[in-house]
Structure formats: C-alpha cells, structure tokens
Design an enzyme around this catalytic site. Structure first.
Site, PDB file in Angstrom:
ATOM      1  N   CYS A   1      -7.301   1.808  -5.639  1.00 32.39           N
ATOM      2  CA  CYS A   1      -8.197   2.958  -5.479  1.00 32.39           C
ATOM      3  C   CYS A   1      -8.530   3.592  -6.822  1.00 32.39           C
ATOM      4  O   CYS A   1      -9.086   4.687  -6.859  1.00 32.39           O
ATOM      5  CB  CYS A   1      -7.575   3.995  -4.549  1.00 32.39           C
ATOM      6  SG  CYS A   1      -6.028   4.673  -5.178  1.00 32.39           S
TER       7      CYS A   1
ATOM      8  N   GLU B   1       8.684  -0.445  -0.117  1.00 33.11           N
ATOM      9  CA  GLU B   1       8.031   0.868  -0.140  1.00 33.11           C
ATOM     10  C   GLU B   1       9.072   1.917  -0.494  1.00 33.11           C
ATOM     11  O   GLU B   1      10.212   1.843  -0.020  1.00 33.11           O
ATOM     12  CB  GLU B   1       7.406   1.170   1.231  1.00 33.11           C
ATOM     13  CG  GLU B   1       7.026   2.593   1.493  1.00 33.11           C
ATOM     14  CD  GLU B   1       5.967   3.105   0.519  1.00 33.11           C
ATOM     15  OE1 GLU B   1       6.204   4.151  -0.108  1.00 33.11           O
ATOM     16  OE2 GLU B   1       4.918   2.443   0.382  1.00 33.11           O
TER      17      GLU B   1
END
Length: 441
Positions: free
Chosen positions: A399, A333
């Site tokens: 998304c 990340e």
C-alpha cells in the site's frame, strides 16, 4: 515564533507535476514547494506554512488562477453541514476520478524509478464496478473535538473538522447521522461494516450517560464496544491492532468491553467466511479482499508444494491461496488476536500460524511466499530472509510505493525478477493505492 522561523508567504505558482501524498510540485526562487489542492498544469495562489528553514516549502491553494480541465467541485462539501470542508484524507477531492488514477500511476512510476531504480510502465486500475469513488470505505475513524463533535482531522493538524456523515463510506456507514451525535469524553470513533452487520468502537473515557446516548443513536445492526478503563500509568501508550493507515502497531492496546452485540465481524470472500475482530485489520475497500485474493491466486504457479504468508492478519491471502492449490500453509503475524482468528478461519486446511514479528520468524521451506506488509514495508531483515528462503514465487501486496520500491530493489538484487506490477485504486479520491507485484526466480 523563533527568530529562525520562516513566515508564511502568499505565492503565485505554476504547478509542474504530481508528488507523493496527493500534493503537487511547484518551484519558488529555486526552492521546491509541495502544494495541496492543486493540479499539474494549473496556476494557483497558495499560502505557505510558517516554520523552521527547510529544503522545501509546503503550501495550500487559496485561489485557482488557471484551472485544469480535470478539476471538479470539491467533494468534501458533500460531508459537512456548515463551515469549511478542509479535512484530510481526500487529497483528490477536487480531481476527476479517472485523472486521479493517472496521477497516482505517475507517482508510482516515479518512486519505483527514483528509489528502486526500477523502470516500469505500471498502471493504476479502478476497482471492479467503481462509479464515482465515493462509496467504498468499510472502515472509518472519526476524531472527536473537545465539544464532543465527531469529524475528520484537518491536514497536518489535530484540529477536528465536524462532518455530517462519514466521508467515502459504504451505504450503511454513509447513512449514519454523525451531526446528531455529541459525545464529550470520547477521543475517537471507529466504525466497521461487513455484509449486513457493523461495529462501533468508542475510544476515550466517556461517562455512562454518553455511552447510553451512543447506544440509543446507533442502529441495531451495529455492535457497540468501548475501551475498558485502564490504570492511569498505562494511558497514552498508543493502541494495538493494525490500522491500515497503515502502520500496524503491536503496542499495548486497552481492552475492549462489549456493550452490545459481538466483538467480531464476519467477512465473506468467494463464498468463504473470515472472522475478524471489530478492531482488527481488514481491507478497507468493499471489493479489495476479493480483488487482491484473486490476484494472488492468479499469480500462483501450476504446482505449489507449500505457501508462506507473511503479515498474514486473519489469513485472507494465504488461506485463499491454500484453498486454491491444496498446499499446506504457514502464516506469520505479530498480532496474537489476528492469529487466533486465522487459525479458526483455516480450520479446514493444513495450516500453521505463528504469532511473532516477521523480522524474528524463521521461514519454513516454501516455494511460494505471499506478503502484505504495513506502509513501512518489509524492510531489510524480512527481504533478506525471503532471499535466503527456498521460494521461487513471491507475491508482494503493498500500500506504499516508496517502501515497495525500496524492498523491490533488495529483492531483485537478491535474484528475484519482476514478472508483473499492477496498481489498483482501492483508496479512491485519496493519495493511496494498492499494488500487486509478482516476482520469480
């Protein structure tokens, strides 16, 4: 307006099909028109935007001549006290909820076909327990105008439309009396809610008096944080964090000072606690974290040797998979604070986390890769690394249908096959959706 600008026009249009972004497609003199506030099958009058010549026009409905049977009263009216309710972020405010999922599914299938050359009969399913689509947001951002009134931005504009309560928010956020708040000097208010506690982050440069007034107004169940003053040369460089608006920026972010409460929230999923920063990324829908982590676990093979979790955030998906299988976990990340929380959240597991851009990370040997990138998708470097890795199972949470289609084209071209692709309406009454794609090789 320059001599080359195209003036606004009043047009009567027959609406043909849904388009990405919650608009619909019509045509005028052979030119495509993307119309907001319309539904396929309707005849409407619409006003186009003025601007430079382009291959297409944008327009907004001013009158519905022949209405669709799926049209309902504008739900935006429930969130304003007076004046027009023309704010963005509720593109399907005028559409029956079930039909809005059908429109999203049509757009999803179209983008998979047109961009990724992937034939799919994917559906968009409702979230568990969904009723009317208005009680789901656990994260809400409100802009603030020059008078200190909080609201939502008008579509494609910096104009602030004042609201009386945060649109589509869960109970504790929905109950906030936004109309009673006047906060000059504030640029943005960011609300979050988890379990029985919330947080408010104040962005901008309000006076101490305004901050005191906010603290008096804010229920005691909320922590209060504010941007620390920063040197003038650092202002305007954007913010860090991972807004799942959903570009995840790694740019400089002003430090936050805690005025009341804590700088973290605790989210609980399937009996396990996850610490997340008040300004950190977490799934917005109240049921999204449980639904998506369950979908990932269900996609895992019977035997898992190792798991790699890309764009892992605070570790939700990878940790859920590691707990279900007992396999070691490696997470990547780009936001260092999220990685710090991921390490705490996985303290009981065999897990390693790296604070680094996914594009720069060297993937370890893993038979399972999970990725949940921002709207920009994974991109060429990440998909190439996955193709070159030892992974046999890939679970891709997305998304954005367009970037998903692009990435799936690369991954299937590199030897993966799509086993399943399912859409979930985790952003009801908006143009957005979440998908879970399972690939094997």
């Amino acid at each position: 307006m320059s001599d080359t600008s195209v003036p606004a026009q009043e047009l009567t249009l027959d609406i043909e099909a849904p388009a990405a972004g919650g608009t619909s497609i019509a045509r005028h003199d052979g030119q495509v028109v993307f119309v907001s506030g319309a539904l396929p099958g309707e005849k409407v009058r619409a006003r186009t935007e003025a601007g430079p010549p382009a291959r297409f026009l944008r327009a907004a409905v001013t009158e519905v001549v022949d209405a669709s049977a799926h049209r309902v009263p504008n739900r935006r009216l429930d969130y304003v006290s007076t004046g027009p309710a023309g704010f963005g972020g509720m593109e399907f405010a005028h559409v029956d909820l079930a039909h809005s999922r059908s429109l999203k599914a049509e757009v999803l299938r179209d983008q998979l076909s047109r961009i990724g050359h992937i034939d799919s009969d994917a559906e968009v399913l409702p979230a568990p327990g969904e009723t009317d689509g208005t009680d789901w947001r656990t994260r809400v951002q409100l802009a603030v105008d020059d008078e200190g009134r909080a609201g939502m931005l008008a579509p494609r504009s910096h104009e602030v439309v004042p609201v009386s309560t945060p649109p589509l928010a869960v109970g504790a956020l929905h109950d906030l009396d936004i109309a009673a708040l006047y906060v000059p000097g504030v640029r943005r208010l960011e609300f979050a809610w988890a379990g029985d506690h919330g947080a408010l982050i104040v962005r901008g440069q309000p006076t101490a008096q305004v901050l005191n007034e906010i603290e008096s107004w804010l229920p005691t169940s909320f922590s209060l944080l504010a941007e620390a003053a920063e040197p003038e040369q650092n202002r305007g460089r954007g913010r860090g964090g991972r807004s799942r608006g959903r570009g995840r920026s790694h740019a400089h972010a002003p430090a936050l000072r805690v005025l009341r409460g804590d700088r973290t929230l605790t989210e609980t999923v399937d009996g396990c606690d996850f610490t997340v920063g008040a300004d950190g990324f977490w799934q917005v829908h109240r049921d999204a974290a449980a639904l998506l982590s369950s979908a990932v676990v269900d996609a895992l093979p019977a035997d898992v040797d190792a798991i790699t979790d890309l764009y892992c955030g605070v570790g939700l998906l990878g940790i859920s998979a590691a707990r279900a299988t007992g396999a070691p976990l490696f997470g990547v990340e780009g936001v260092a604070t999220a990685i710090a929380h991921a390490r705490d959240n996985a303290a009981d597991l065999e897990a390693q986390f790296l604070a680094l851009s996914v594009d720069r990370a060297r993937l370890p040997d893993s038979d399972v890769v999970i990725l949940d990138p921002p709207r920009a998708g994974a991109g060429r470097k990440a998909t190439s690394a996955i193709i070159e890795s030892s992974a046999h199972t890939l679970v891709y949470v997305s998304c954005d249908p367009a970037t998903l289609a692009r990435d799936l084209a690369a991954l299937t071209g590199g030897g993966f096959e799509i086993e399943s692709l399912t859409g979930f309406d985790l952003f009801p009454l908006t143009a957005h959706l979440e998908t879970v794609t399972v690939l094997r090789r």
